[in-house]
Design an enzyme around this catalytic site. Structure first.
Site, PDB file in Angstrom:
ATOM      1  N   PHE A  36     -17.833 -11.798 -11.241  1.00  0.00           N
ATOM      2  CA  PHE A  36     -16.685 -12.025 -12.123  1.00  0.00           C
ATOM      3  C   PHE A  36     -16.757 -11.116 -13.347  1.00  0.00           C
ATOM      4  CE2 PHE A  36     -14.877 -15.056 -15.539  1.00  0.00           C
ATOM      5  CZ  PHE A  36     -13.647 -14.412 -15.523  1.00  0.00           C
ATOM      6  N   VAL A  59     -21.582 -20.042  -7.639  1.00  0.00           N
ATOM      7  CA  VAL A  59     -22.491 -21.196  -7.815  1.00  0.00           C
ATOM      8  C   VAL A  59     -21.770 -22.541  -7.826  1.00  0.00           C
ATOM      9  CG1 VAL A  59     -24.351 -19.947  -9.003  1.00  0.00           C
ATOM     10  CG2 VAL A  59     -22.499 -20.993 -10.353  1.00  0.00           C
ATOM     11  N   TYR A 145     -17.001 -23.506 -22.657  1.00  0.00           N
ATOM     12  CA  TYR A 145     -18.318 -22.875 -22.564  1.00  0.00           C
ATOM     13  C   TYR A 145     -19.378 -23.773 -23.218  1.00  0.00           C
ATOM     14  CZ  TYR A 145     -21.890 -19.171 -23.195  1.00  0.00           C
ATOM     15  OH  TYR A 145     -23.047 -18.416 -23.180  1.00  0.00           O
TER      16      TYR A 145
END
Ligand code: NAD
Ligand code: UDP
Length: 323
Positions: A36, A59, A145
């Protein structure tokens, strides 16, 4: 002893350097990445090595491998790119942690989480010590995040307490160096790219906010020291360089070191941008015998040299969110 080591996010800025170190040490390395925010060219020099393997995988999906150690670095790290698809960012941190902790449990592997200084949010404690619980806005644009990484830390501790998984975790502070994505949108890569093109340097806000910048090699050394420490110290450990600079000082250093004609321009400060950040690294010094060795001027000089050597047309911006 030779180990079978999985590095998720292994094609990224830090991951590719870590893979290089592990391959050179003779380990059997699996680099897993969905590319990415990176590209294969970061690891093509390793592809011919018999002890290196590259897997394209995400993942957020389970995967079955037999390994002895796992470094979990998979996660976009630059604000612009992790905010591009915030739901995917949370999934990467949370589902990625669950899938990899499951793998560690099944294989009896040791697993290290690349956590972040962002778990401290916009900190009220300075410098930041590991015992500080942070000040994160859970509904802000950085939360995908910050909270994703916080939940990952929680999962690591819960798998450790409930299932005796052998964990380690480090909180990484702003790290820079060669092989940062030139369109990554983070401050060091933006400023160097802009300076070398004699383009305006984009300072967000007045540039009075601070960061403490760690050179890539020091960081990877600290991460490996944490993984391989055989004491009962599982972390969290802050890994970073405690020398603190304002963003304006960083811009001036980059201009001086690159001999640029760039001018500074000021743009709006993004919301929730931390005001001050500096790691307290006493724990890493004491428990791991680790401390950074490469200071900003030398690290920037090496990074500028690398940026001069690359061809920007060979890099695809991961998302439109870079300056
Ligand atoms: P990076 O963006 O270069 O590397 C992240 C890698 O993860 C990329 O190769 C990307 O393609 C990959 N990735 C992203 N989502 C994925 C997914 N769902 N499945 C598989 N791979 C995926 O960034 P970096 O600076 O090398 O950061 C590495 C790790 O360190 C990240 O987890 C980041 O949060 C952490 N960290 C970095 C810094 C820093 O300053 N560099 C600071 C704090 C924490
Ligand atoms: N920043 C800036 N100009 C840029 C990119 C970033 O002034 O072109 C500022 C940003 O607002 C922040 C600091 O530099 O205060 C570090 O930003 P970065 O995205 O590198 O990482 P952060 O520590 O915020 O996650």
């Amino acid at each position: 002893m030779i180990q079978r080591i999985l590095v998720t996010g292994g094609a990224g800025f830090l991951g590719s350097h870590l893979c290089e170190r592990l391959v050179d040490a003779g380990h059997d390395v699996i680099c897993l990445d969905n590319f990415f925010t990176s590209q294969k060219s970061n690891v093509t020099h390793l592809l011919g090595k018999p002890n290196f393997e590259l897997l394209r995988h995400d993942v957020t999906l389970p995967i079955f491998l037999e390994v002895d150690q796992i470094y979990n670095l998979a996660c976009p790290a630059a604000p612009g790119h992790y905010q591009y698809n915030p739901i995917k960012t949370i999934k990467t941190s949370v589902m990625g942690a669950i899938n990899l902790l499951g793998m560690a449990k099944r294989c009896g592997a040791r697993i290290l989480q690349a956590s972040t200084s962002e778990v401290y949010g916009d900190p009220e404690v300075h410098p930041q010590v590991e015992s500080y619980r942070g000040s994160v806005n859970p509904i802000g644009i950085r939360a995908c995040y910050d909270e994703g990484k916080r939940v990952a830390e929680t999962l690591f501790m819960d798998y450790h307490r409930s299932n005796s998984v052998d964990i380690r975790f480090v909180r990484i502070f702003n790290t820079y160096g060669p092989r940062m994505h030139p369109f990554d949108g983070r401050v060091v890569s933006n400023f160097i790219r802009q300076a070398l093109g004699n383009e305006p340097i984009t300072i967000f806000g007045q540039g009075e906010q601070t960061r403490s910048f760690c050179y890539r090699d020091d960081l990877v050394q600290g991460m490996m020291a944490m993984m391989n420490n055989e004491t009962d110290f599982i972390g969290p450990a802050n890994i970073g360089n405690p020398n603190e600079f304002t963003i304006r000082e960083l811009a001036e250093q980059v201009i001086n070191l690159s001999g640029s004609r760039s001018e500074l321009i000021f743009q709006p400060l993004p919301s929730d941008d931390p005001t001050r950040r500096r790691p307290d690294i006493e724990l890493a010094k004491d428990r791991l015998g680790w401390q950074p060795e490469i200071m900003l001027q030398e690290g920037l000089t090496r990074t500028i040299e690398w940026f001069r050597s690359i061809d920007l047309s060979e890099y695809r911006p991961p998302t439109p969110n870079y300056q």
